[in-house]
Each structure stands twice: as structure tokens, then as C-alpha cells.
Design a protein around this motif. Structure first.
Motif, PDB file in Angstrom:
ATOM      1  N   ILE A  35       0.999  -1.506  -0.002  1.00 40.36           N
ATOM      2  CA  ILE A  35      -0.014   0.124  -0.147  1.00 40.36           C
ATOM      3  C   ILE A  35       0.667   1.554  -0.167  1.00 40.36           C
ATOM      4  O   ILE A  35       0.462   1.913  -0.770  1.00 40.36           O
ATOM      5  N   LEU A  36       1.629   1.775   0.380  1.00 40.48           N
ATOM      6  CA  LEU A  36       2.377   2.542   0.789  1.00 40.48           C
ATOM      7  C   LEU A  36       3.320   2.697  -0.714  1.00 40.48           C
ATOM      8  O   LEU A  36       3.099   3.978  -0.675  1.00 40.48           O
ATOM      9  N   PRO A  37       3.557   2.461  -1.536  1.00 43.96           N
ATOM     10  CA  PRO A  37       3.473   3.092  -3.118  1.00 43.96           C
ATOM     11  C   PRO A  37       2.733   3.382  -3.846  1.00 43.96           C
ATOM     12  O   PRO A  37       3.204   4.247  -3.815  1.00 43.96           O
ATOM     13  N   LEU A  38       0.994   3.002  -3.111  1.00 43.19           N
ATOM     14  CA  LEU A  38       0.576   3.439  -3.382  1.00 43.19           C
ATOM     15  C   LEU A  38       0.085   4.645  -3.452  1.00 43.19           C
ATOM     16  O   LEU A  38      -0.064   5.705  -4.094  1.00 43.19           O
ATOM     17  N   PHE A  39       0.409   5.107  -2.461  1.00 41.95           N
ATOM     18  CA  PHE A  39      -0.327   6.416  -0.985  1.00 41.95           C
ATOM     19  C   PHE A  39       1.521   7.285  -1.789  1.00 41.95           C
ATOM     20  O   PHE A  39       0.814   8.510  -1.870  1.00 41.95           O
ATOM     21  N   GLN A  40       2.523   7.176  -1.951  1.00 39.58           N
ATOM     22  CA  GLN A  40       3.981   7.715  -1.991  1.00 39.58           C
ATOM     23  C   GLN A  40       3.097   8.043  -3.917  1.00 39.58           C
ATOM     24  O   GLN A  40       3.229   9.799  -4.019  1.00 39.58           O
ATOM     25  N   ALA A  41       2.920   7.560  -4.881  1.00 46.11           N
ATOM     26  CA  ALA A  41       2.543   7.576  -5.696  1.00 46.11           C
ATOM     27  C   ALA A  41       1.582   9.058  -6.040  1.00 46.11           C
ATOM     28  O   ALA A  41       1.125   9.452  -6.682  1.00 46.11           O
ATOM     29  N   GLU A  42       0.373   8.808  -4.477  1.00 44.07           N
ATOM     30  CA  GLU A  42      -0.963   9.408  -4.696  1.00 44.07           C
ATOM     31  C   GLU A  42      -0.537  10.850  -4.555  1.00 44.07           C
ATOM     32  O   GLU A  42      -0.983  12.274  -4.520  1.00 44.07           O
ATOM     33  N   THR A  43      -0.017  10.703  -3.940  1.00 43.38           N
ATOM     34  CA  THR A  43       0.300  12.414  -2.588  1.00 43.38           C
ATOM     35  C   THR A  43       1.906  12.663  -2.693  1.00 43.38           C
ATOM     36  O   THR A  43       2.276  13.602  -1.830  1.00 43.38           O
ATOM     37  N   GLY A  44       2.896  11.821  -3.024  1.00 47.03           N
ATOM     38  CA  GLY A  44       4.245  12.621  -2.728  1.00 47.03           C
ATOM     39  C   GLY A  44       4.630  12.710  -0.952  1.00 47.03           C
ATOM     40  O   GLY A  44       5.831  13.362  -1.229  1.00 47.03           O
ATOM     41  N   ILE A  45       4.103  11.738  -0.587  1.00 47.04           N
ATOM     42  CA  ILE A  45       4.500  11.651   1.076  1.00 47.04           C
ATOM     43  C   ILE A  45       5.692  10.442   0.749  1.00 47.04           C
ATOM     44  O   ILE A  45       4.854   9.134   0.675  1.00 47.04           O
ATOM     45  N   THR A  46       6.186   9.903   1.691  1.00 45.55           N
ATOM     46  CA  THR A  46       6.855   8.759   2.366  1.00 45.55           C
ATOM     47  C   THR A  46       7.150   8.786   3.351  1.00 45.55           C
ATOM     48  O   THR A  46       6.924   9.391   4.164  1.00 45.55           O
ATOM     49  N   VAL A  47       6.864   7.048   3.428  1.00 45.55           N
ATOM     50  CA  VAL A  47       6.664   6.386   5.024  1.00 45.55           C
ATOM     51  C   VAL A  47       7.497   5.781   5.462  1.00 45.55           C
ATOM     52  O   VAL A  47       7.500   4.822   4.356  1.00 45.55           O
ATOM     53  N   LYS A  48       7.989   5.968   6.406  1.00 46.29           N
ATOM     54  CA  LYS A  48       8.515   4.922   7.423  1.00 46.29           C
ATOM     55  C   LYS A  48       8.422   4.579   8.109  1.00 46.29           C
ATOM     56  O   LYS A  48       8.361   4.568   9.142  1.00 46.29           O
TER      57      LYS A  48
END
Length: 269
Positions: free
Chosen positions: A38-51
Motif C-alpha cells: 500500500i505505501l507505494p500507492l500512497f506515495q504515488a498519489e500524495t508524494g509523501i514517503t513513509v518510514k
């Protein structure tokens, strides 16, 4: 002679916005591969990276209390509600659920395979002093396990012995230890489905309503920890509980089996 290049203040790299957040979460969400989905999908949509800091639920909540995370996503509802009540979290949202399963050796010396009553199964394991591996790490799974022993009428602190082994580690380590010992253990289904080193272990008890496993997400309270990236963290939470995020959770499968079931619409607290 090198010439200094002067950029307008607003374009200085040093002041560029850091669009990243830290999420303290459970080993199950990491080990199951859900975040990898899910995190690559979230980053692609928002530009926010998650650690992601993957820990047991108790440790993840403590990490959040210290202000070392912006968001916490765990699975021990009573502890989560206390976290909010004590002012460390802003608001709790249901995100998804799966369930716990009792895993054991193929020979099933306890004779519990196929039972629908998890408490009765634990009683039989205890009565025969058969090896049982506990995470012993104050995780959501560990908390659930302790609750199940209590439901079986067993004070595990008093009844434990050589047969009951607390390892103080995550779910993968508990499954590896159980496999090596020919022991029983409690696992979340997501980690079990993604676990590769099963040996002769298999699910012996499942389906009891007491094995339900709810996950919740909370923003760390910026009133307690002013450095928390509240806007970015809330964006992540909003995405998780949105139709897009919920669909991404439901879509994650291993060998055709769904690991988590989105249920943000079912309730918020």
C-alpha cells in the motif's frame, strides 16, 4: 576560481519541505507485506514517503508517546483507546481486521485440530504441558494471547513452566521457534499466510469469534509533541480510511488469499 551560485531564498534546497512521515506499527503489518503493497500507492498519489518502525503494539505505542513517530497503526484496541484518552493520540480510527489462528505441529499431540473453541484448546495444551511459544513482547498478539488464557480460566503467570516459552520477539521469530520445538503458538493470519518456513506447522484452531483482530490508526497529538507532522500524518490517515485506501488494503493477497479486510466505515472512536 569557483563562482558562488546564489539562488532565491525560496529555492534553497536546505529549506525544501520534508514530505515524509514516520509510522510506528506492528510487525504483522510489516512482515505480512501489507505496507510493501500500500505505501507505494500512497506515495504515488500524495508524494509523501513513509518510514515504518515495526514493533510490537506496546513498543509502537511507547515510540509514539516519546514523539518518535507521527502516526501509530496497531492492534490492541483497549491500549489504543487509553493512548487517546491520555492525550497522546488525537483520535482513533478503525482501519481493517483479520484474525488470529492457533498454529501447531502436524502430529497435534494436544488433539485440538479442528476445534472451534480456542479456550478449550488452550486448556488441553496446558493440561498436557505441551510446548507453547509466546511472543512475550507486549505486542497486540501477546495481549490477545494473554486474554485467551484468561478466557480459558488459566493464570498463565502461575501455570507457566518449562512448557511455556516466552521469547520476547516478533511473530516471525515465534513461528520459527514453534517450528523448531514442535510447539503451538498464536499468530495473526496475515503473518502466517506470508510465512515461508512453516515446516510441519499448520493451523489447528480458527474461526472462534474471540480470535477477531481489529487494527486502528491514530495521529500522535501535536499538542504533546509539537514536532509531529500533523498535516502529513493526517493525510496518511485520511487516505487509509478513504475508499481508495480501503480498496488497496482489500486488494492485497498472497496466493489468492486476502490477508486484511478493510472496515473503516464500521466505526470510529
Amino acid at each position: 576560481m569557483a563562482l558562488a551560485l546564489s539562488l532565491p531564498f525560496g529555492l534553497q534546497p536546505s529549506v525544501a519541505e520534508d514530505r515524509s512521515i514516520v509510522v510506528a506499527s506492528t510487525t504483522s503489518t510489516e512482515d505480512s507485506g501489507l505496507f510493501g503493497h500500500i505505501l507505494p500507492l500512497f506515495q504515488a498519489e500524495t508524494g509523501i514517503t513513509v518510514k515504518v518502525i515495526a514493533q510490537g503494539t506496546g513498543q509502537a505505542l511507547e515510540t509514539a508517546r516519546r514523539g518518535d513517530a507521527d502516526v501509530v497503526l496497531v492492534h490492541a484496541k483497549a491500549q489504543e483507546e487509553t493512548f487517546v484518552t491520555d492525550g497522546f493520540g488525537v483520535k482513533r480510527f478503525d482501519v481493517m481486521y483479520n484474525d488470529f489462528v492457533l498454529v501447531g505441529p502436524a502430529k497435534d499431540p494436544a488433539g485440538v485440530a479442528g476445534m472451534a473453541d480456542i479456550a478449550a484448546a488452550l486448556e488441553q495444551i496446558r493440561a498436557r504441558a505441551l510446548p507453547f511459544v509466546s511472543r512475550g513482547d507486549k505486542s497486540g498478539t501477546h495481549s490477545a494471547e494473554l486474554g485467551l488464557w484468561k478466557a480459558a480460566g488459566i493464570d498463565i503467570a502461575a501455570a507457566g513452566g518449562d512448557w511455556y516459552r516466552e521469547i520476547g520477539q516478533g511473530m516471525g521469530a515465534a513461528l520459527n521457534t514453534a517450528g523448531a520445538m514442535g510447539a503451538y503458538t498464536l499468530s495473526d493470519r496475515g503473518t502466517w499466510l506470508s510465512f515461508k518456513n512453516r515446516g510441519d506447522l499448520g493451523i489447528v484452531v480458527e474461526g472462534d469469534r474471540r480470535l477477531f483482530n481489529q487494527y486502528g490508526v491514530m495521529l500522535v497529538n501535536p499538542a504533546k509533541q509539537p514536532h509531529v507532522k500533523a498535516d502529513l500524518g493526517q493525510t496518511f490517515i485520511d487516505w487509509l480510511v478513504s475508499p481508495t485506501g480501503q480498496a488497496a488494503i482489500d486488494a492485497y493477497r498472497i496466493d489468492g488469499q486476502q490477508l486484511f479486510f478493510a472496515n473503516a466505515a464500521a466505526g470510529r472512536s
